[in-house]
Design an enzyme around this catalytic site. Sequence first.
Site, PDB file in Angstrom:
ATOM      1  N   CYS A  82       0.825  -1.217   0.000  1.00 33.85           N
ATOM      2  CA  CYS A  82       0.000   0.000   0.000  1.00 33.85           C
ATOM      3  C   CYS A  82       0.858   1.266   0.000  1.00 33.85           C
ATOM      4  O   CYS A  82       2.075   1.227   0.162  1.00 33.85           O
ATOM      5  CB  CYS A  82      -0.923  -0.014   1.217  1.00 33.85           C
ATOM      6  SG  CYS A  82      -0.063   0.296   2.771  1.00 33.85           S
TER       7      CYS A  82
ATOM      8  N   ALA B 241       2.947   1.921   3.044  1.00 35.33           N
ATOM      9  CA  ALA B 241       4.157   1.085   3.058  1.00 35.33           C
ATOM     10  C   ALA B 241       5.255   1.729   2.220  1.00 35.33           C
ATOM     11  O   ALA B 241       6.426   1.731   2.610  1.00 35.33           O
ATOM     12  CB  ALA B 241       3.843  -0.313   2.536  1.00 35.33           C
TER      13      ALA B 241
ATOM     14  N   HIS C 153       6.010   6.349  -2.514  1.00 33.07           N
ATOM     15  CA  HIS C 153       7.359   6.831  -2.833  1.00 33.07           C
ATOM     16  C   HIS C 153       7.291   8.308  -3.221  1.00 33.07           C
ATOM     17  O   HIS C 153       8.086   9.122  -2.770  1.00 33.07           O
ATOM     18  CB  HIS C 153       7.956   6.080  -4.028  1.00 33.07           C
ATOM     19  CG  HIS C 153       8.063   4.604  -3.846  1.00 33.07           C
ATOM     20  ND1 HIS C 153       7.971   3.718  -4.895  1.00 33.07           N
ATOM     21  CD2 HIS C 153       8.254   3.841  -2.735  1.00 33.07           C
ATOM     22  CE1 HIS C 153       8.113   2.488  -4.443  1.00 33.07           C
ATOM     23  NE2 HIS C 153       8.287   2.529  -3.142  1.00 33.07           N
TER      24      HIS C 153
HETATM   25 FE1  CFM Z   1      13.088   0.287  -5.179  1.00 32.63          FE
HETATM   26 FE2  CFM Z   1      11.075  -0.411  -3.887  1.00 32.63          FE
HETATM   27 FE3  CFM Z   1      13.549  -1.127  -3.159  1.00 32.63          FE
HETATM   28 FE4  CFM Z   1      12.536  -2.060  -5.397  1.00 32.63          FE
HETATM   29 FE5  CFM Z   1      11.498  -3.939  -3.845  1.00 32.63          FE
HETATM   30 FE6  CFM Z   1      10.047  -2.352  -2.342  1.00 32.63          FE
HETATM   31 FE7  CFM Z   1      12.512  -3.095  -1.576  1.00 32.63          FE
HETATM   32 MO1  CFM Z   1      10.518  -4.793  -1.565  1.00 32.63          MO
HETATM   33  S1  CFM Z   1      11.250  -0.531  -5.989  1.00 32.63           S
HETATM   34  S2  CFM Z   1      14.468  -1.406  -5.011  1.00 32.63           S
HETATM   35  S3  CFM Z   1      12.226  -4.055  -5.963  1.00 32.63           S
HETATM   36  S4  CFM Z   1      12.561   0.776  -3.127  1.00 32.63           S
HETATM   37  S5  CFM Z   1       9.414  -4.024  -3.412  1.00 32.63           S
HETATM   38  S6  CFM Z   1       9.162  -0.454  -2.771  1.00 32.63           S
HETATM   39  S7  CFM Z   1      10.755  -2.838  -0.390  1.00 32.63           S
HETATM   40  S8  CFM Z   1      12.614  -4.993  -2.398  1.00 32.63           S
HETATM   41  S9  CFM Z   1      14.369  -1.995  -1.329  1.00 32.63           S
END
Ligand code: CFM
Length: 571
Positions: free
Chosen positions: A65, A68, A197
């Site tokens: 979500c 998150a 984000h």
């Molecule tokens: Fe970027 Fe992410 Fe991340 Fe990602 Fe991810 Fe994530 Fe992550 Mo889980 S896009 S690289 S592939 S910030 S889903 S929202 S939390 S691994 S560090």
Amino acid sequence: MNTTTPETNKSFPAPAQVKEEMLKIYPPKTRKKRDKQIVVNDPAAPAEIAANSRTIPGIITQRGCTYAGCRGVVIGPIYDIVHITHGPVGCGYYSWMTRRNLARPAPGQTNFMQYCMTTDMQEEDIVFGGEKKLAAAIREAYALFKPKAISIYSTCPVGLIGDDVHTVARKAKEELGINVFAFSCEGYKGVSQSAGHHIANNGVFKNIVGLNDTPDEGQYRINILGEYNIGGDAFEIDALLQKCGITVTATLSGNVSYDQITRCHTADLNCVMCHRSINYMAQMMETKYGIPWTKVNFIGAESTAKSLRKIAQYFGDKALSDRVEMVIAQELAALKQVREEVTTRCQGKTAALFVGGSRAHHYQDLFKDIGMRTVSAGYEFAHRDDYEGRQVLPSVKVDADSRNIEEITVTADPGRHRARRTPEQIEALREGGFNFSDYEGMMRQMDKEALVIDDISHHELDKLIELYKPDVVCCGIKEKFVVEKMGLPCKQLHSYDYGGPYAAFAGAVNFYREIDRMVNSRVWKHVMPPWEKNPQVSARPVFVPREKKVNGNGSLKSYRRSSNAPMPLEG
Ligand code: CFM
């Protein structure tokens, strides 16, 4: 129709046929939507893929979500901020240390990441409003921890009842004399964590970046954007850059302090790892402060070497280039033996990757290092530019869900905007192949005929495994055990299954070894999934009330287990 690829000598069904198998059980409307989200790749001219759209209700998705994406992903890793979740306790509890963003604060610095703070809203607060409770929570947190800053995150009910978290934050800032800011990052605000984000980028940019104009001392100062130190990745990247004589002013956001972010606008280059989660920040810092950005990838030995060379190229200093070349030569020599040995056992094996918004791309490079091939990949929540490249941005339709998220207007700061390179230098760098402010996306780097799937559903993943039988699947915890019950190893690429680091050269060696163990283990052949033995899976409740002994206050007094037997997996 089957196609055989010379590199793998393995036979695959045609991707169009796999796609048809995935789609055929869907009702027409669902089929029509999913059809646009599954594309057979042509790296020379990536086809349009539908992305960043709502998941169809009833489909099992891997997504998270907006809360998150904001609290958990982008801001949570800033270790000396006190993070307060304004909402019911579940949201706060679930975001408490479930993501492995590590921190190693310098001596004397505080680390609040091990704490979970929430206003624990109750029905009464939902009915009468939670602002007073939030103000009290901020005071309490300040009295306990005396932090430099407090950050507040709104969960779904907060937005629904209309608590004005921003006014509460402003008043607390005046009262306490520290930086307090809030985020309207309610879970429902967007179609996935991606909206979070964007909201986080806006808030960090407005409230933290630019508060302190003191630059670091180093000669080559950069920021790493979009690196969250999962399993210690940022530690590896930092150590490597240090060896090269490059100073990291701040990593947004991994192993990073509030103070580092206040000064990050003094750096001379922004290196973007995860484009999806932080491209907004890169763009805003470029406009306001004149810091150019470029895409890097420290996942995979070859990619790491390429990224280091890119940074050296930007600074255009022979002493730096020589040092970088020396480090690359040393590091590649150190991992050569392991890489070659692992390659003999992994060459030609296949992988499928379905992760977040950038790892499904980055990790393909690690597999390439050891001769493995990615037959299918996709993001959970990335946008078209992460697949097809940023040149599609002007043609991306802004729908109602995206319009929901604030776009802040940024202009050049009259006193602090500083061109880091002359127009001639920029021109020369461009001619030398340096790509400013660009990301070419995942599809251009994938094989022809690979299957690209956005927001893959549980059913589609099942079909993919059945038809492609990849040697390893990379995804998240929700899928992991289903994949393993199907007799395939699954590498979790969010939390790394408690492993890692996998970034930079030392991390690459960890990954080679781990993948070698996984794809060459014979144990998977012996897995007999429960549904093979008995197709009917049924369950019964384990906990039932013994007798409704009601207390004076009306609550149930005791429960007991209906039996001590474990829950049966097969009926
Ligand atoms: Fe970027 Fe992410 Fe991340 Fe990602 Fe991810 Fe994530 Fe992550 Mo889980 S896009 S690289 S592939 S910030 S889903 S929202 S939390 S691994 S560090």
